[in-house]
Design an enzyme around this catalytic site. Structure first.
Site, PDB file in Angstrom:
ATOM      1  N   GLU A 150      -6.871  -7.440  -1.226  1.00 45.87           N
ATOM      2  CA  GLU A 150      -7.434  -7.415   0.111  1.00 45.87           C
ATOM      3  C   GLU A 150      -8.926  -7.126   0.010  1.00 45.87           C
ATOM      4  OE1 GLU A 150      -5.514  -4.850   2.852  1.00 45.87           O
ATOM      5  OE2 GLU A 150      -3.498  -5.594   2.415  1.00 45.87           O
ATOM      6  N   GLU A 191       0.814  -1.221   0.000  1.00 43.44           N
ATOM      7  CA  GLU A 191       0.000   0.000   0.000  1.00 43.44           C
ATOM      8  C   GLU A 191       0.848   1.273   0.000  1.00 43.44           C
ATOM      9  OE1 GLU A 191      -4.163  -1.271   1.986  1.00 43.44           O
ATOM     10  OE2 GLU A 191      -2.554  -0.952   3.414  1.00 43.44           O
TER      11      GLU A 191
END
Length: 633
Positions: free
Chosen positions: A208, A134
């Site tokens: 995710e 991320e």
């Protein structure tokens, strides 16, 4: 499912349940701060034997996607980065700052050669590697992602490379040669179109899909509705995308390894990582599991494997504490205090072979000759109990930065017991995660000087030294803080259980429990109710696993497992715990209250550690937060 959140003895059980759900790939982070607790000292043994974890997944019939970081977020302490990095006052984490890249390179020199032989092309189960984590939500250095990619490839990584970001981070979190993937909980068609525009004609993976949510201390347990989850999962699969459930099985943040939410406001996370996932913290099946299994069965030609039996749970008899050691009596078991004119933060204390203190507590002491207004200048990280001549006088934290010191004659001792409640794991405050006293403390606007500093990092050697202490019978009004000794005798083979310390009403109201960290955690509601904490049998009967539990009881406690002793040659076991209790309202308790509470305070229960009555349904969240887990189809 993360190897460091599941007792090793249960790796296979959880993987078999994953396989029986119709899932074909396991995804795991790698926690750098566990594998390199001190610079240049590496640990890949037992609970941290990553290679064996990957091999076990292969034996079960699962592929593996590896997420080696170096940063992992994951609601884990400092996002998996070791705290000794912060000894460098100029450190810039997750950048090409030389001090950071040198440390990453050293860690990858140890890590990557261990997993290269386990790649698919070498006959192993590892089919992909994620580059960082991320980074688009951090994006402080345009050269950094290329550095991490090269660090993997140059050491022999040849499988598919991935990046993982939310919608807003896709543009800045990617790197050439790696497949971009999405993270979310709510499916928005515009986000999928944006991903397609960035990499046309490429496979789409939701790296995710957040099947639940994490909890913070003082908050309610989050519950993400199973119907809503199934609606999104089915839509993802109907669009021909692969999906990675974060989490399938959350497990537990053993030790002091819980993370925290940013500094504005600061919120430490609980150490239970149940996550309201399809497989509970204790490995039990949930409604989500059964519904996913029914759905995923349609993507297989044959029948799914049989579902393994759940672990047997047992309700042990309640136990009581009968002996204790005040904090002031255990200072002799610590290293000699470090002396300095000014307070020193945990990370820069000259302990642990020059690596500083990572977790736990630091006791700061100095001498004063007058009372007045004590002001922390917001330099307490994260919470300090303040004592004058070892008598409690108040708390300093993010919300309270001033307290009054009583004005008495003569030279007196001022003590601040400072707790690291967990370093922030996500956001742009990572460089500002030093703990303890991070600057001057003022008394009547003048900086205090001449500090003596004790490191209480609660490592296993310290816990073992406590056993040789002169434990005392508990008086009607104990001295706080203190360690309380609890013993549990088990006849027969140990079983999983949950430990619970009910809050008993007293005639004097107690203040709200403090925020805290540690392991495994219970959930605490705004009313102060303490729910049950997961106690795996493999911790009960394995003295090599030093584990810590923190539980609220009008204050908070640290329970340290010191192993079991075999008695009389039969299967009878004795589990000993040393419990550190901070009681912010100790002086206000009526005589005899605590002793009466302890006579029947520690209970064992069968069932989940997070109760639905202490739950809140998961609401829509901004797409820039981090969670994760599993299943390319």
């Amino acid at each position: 499912m993360h190897y460091f959140r599941v007792p090793r003895a249960y790796w296979s059980d959880r993987m078999l349940k994953m396989k029986a759900c119709g899932i074909n790939t396991l995804t795991t982070y790698v926690a750098w701060n566990l594998h390199e607790p001190e610079r240049g000292v590496f640990n890949f043994n037992w609970q941290l034997e990553l290679e064996e974890y990957i091999r076990e997944a292969s034996r079960v019939g699962l592929w593996v996607i590896l997420r080696p970081g170096p940063y992992i977020c994951s609601e884990w302490e400092l996002g998996g980065l070791p705290s000794w990095l912060l000894r460098d006052r100029n450190m810039k984490l997750r950048t090409t700052y030389p001090g950071f890249t040198k440390a990453v390179s050293s860690f990858f020199d140890e890590l990557i050669p261990r997993v290269v032989p386990l790649q698919y092309m070498n006959g192993g189960p590892v089919i992909a590697f994620q580059v960082e984590n991320e980074y688009g939500s951090y994006a402080k250095d345009g050269r950094y992602m290329s550095f991490v990619k090269e660090a993997l490839v140059s050491r022999g990584v040849r499988e598919l490379l991935l990046t993982s970001d939310n919608r807003n981070g896709l543009d800045q979190g990617s790197v050439n040669g790696a497949l971009k993937t999405l993270n979310f909980q709510k499916l928005r068609p515009a986000d999928i179109r944006h991903l397609d525009s960035l990499q046309p004609q490429k496979p789409k993976l939701v790296m995710e899909y957040w099947s639940g949510w994490f909890d913070n201390w003082g908050g309610l347990h989050h519950v993400y509705d199973a119907d809503e989850m199934m609606r999104v999962v089915m839509e993802i699969l109907n669009q021909g995308m692969s999906i990675n459930l974060y989490m399938f099985h959350g497990g537990t943040n053993f030790g002091f390894m819980n993370g925290a939410l940013g500094n504005h406001p600061y919120k430490p996370l609980v150490t239970s990582y149940d996550y309201n996932a399809p497989l509970s913290e204790a490995g039990d099946y949930t409604t989500k599991y059964h519904r996913l299994r029914t759905l995923f069965a349609g993507f297989h030609n044959g029948n799914l494997p049989m579902m393994p039996a759940v672990q047997w749970k047992k309700v042990y008899r309640p136990v009581s504490a009968h002996e204790y050691l005040p904090l002031w009596d255990i200072l002799e078991f610590l290293e000699k205090p470090h002396q300095s004119e000014n307070p020193i933060n945990m990370e820069n204390l000259p302990v642990n072979n020059g690596n500083g203190q990572s977790y736990g507590y630091t006791l700061y002491e100095t001498n004063i000759t007058s009372g007045g207004m004590l002001n922390s200048r917001n330099h307490v990280r994260d919470r300090a109990l303040v004592f004058m001549d070892r008598q409690f006088i108040g708390v300093l934290d993010y919300n309270t930065i001033e307290i009054i010191v009583p004005n008495r004659k003569g030279r007196r001792n001022l003590s601040l017991l400072v707790e690291n409640c967990g370093r922030v794991n996500y956001g742009k405050d990572l460089d500002d995660q030093r703990k303890g006293l991070v600057g001057d403390i003022l008394l009547n606007k003048e900086p205090l000087k001449g500090f003596r500093m004790y490191s209480l990092d609660m490592k296993s050697d310290f816990i073992q030294r406590l056993s040789s202490g002169s434990w005392k019978p508990i008086p009607k009004v104990p001295s706080f803080p203190a360690f309380f000794l609890i013993k549990l005798y088990i006849s027969g083979y140990p079983a999983d259980s949950f430990i619970q310390i009910p809050v008993r009403p007293t005639r004097t109201p107690l203040p709200p429990p403090p925020p805290a960290s540690l392991t495994p955690a219970c959930c605490w509601s705004h009313a102060g109710q303490c729910d049950a904490t997961y106690l795996p049998k493999v911790i009960q009967n394995a003295s090599r696993i030093d584990c810590y539990w923190e539980i609220f009881h009008g204050g908070f406690m640290l329970i340290a497992s010191t192993g079991l002793e075999e008695r009389r040659g039969i299967c009878e076991w004795a589990e000993s715990w040393a419990v550190l209790v901070h009681w912010a309202a100790a002086n206000s308790l009526p005589s005899g209250t605590l002793a009466q509470d302890w006579n029947e305070s520690v209970h064992f229960v069968r069932g989940t550690g997070v109760r639905l009555q202490n739950a809140v349904h998961q609401q829509s969240r901004p797409g820039n937060d981090c969670r994760r887990y599993l299943k390319p189809l």
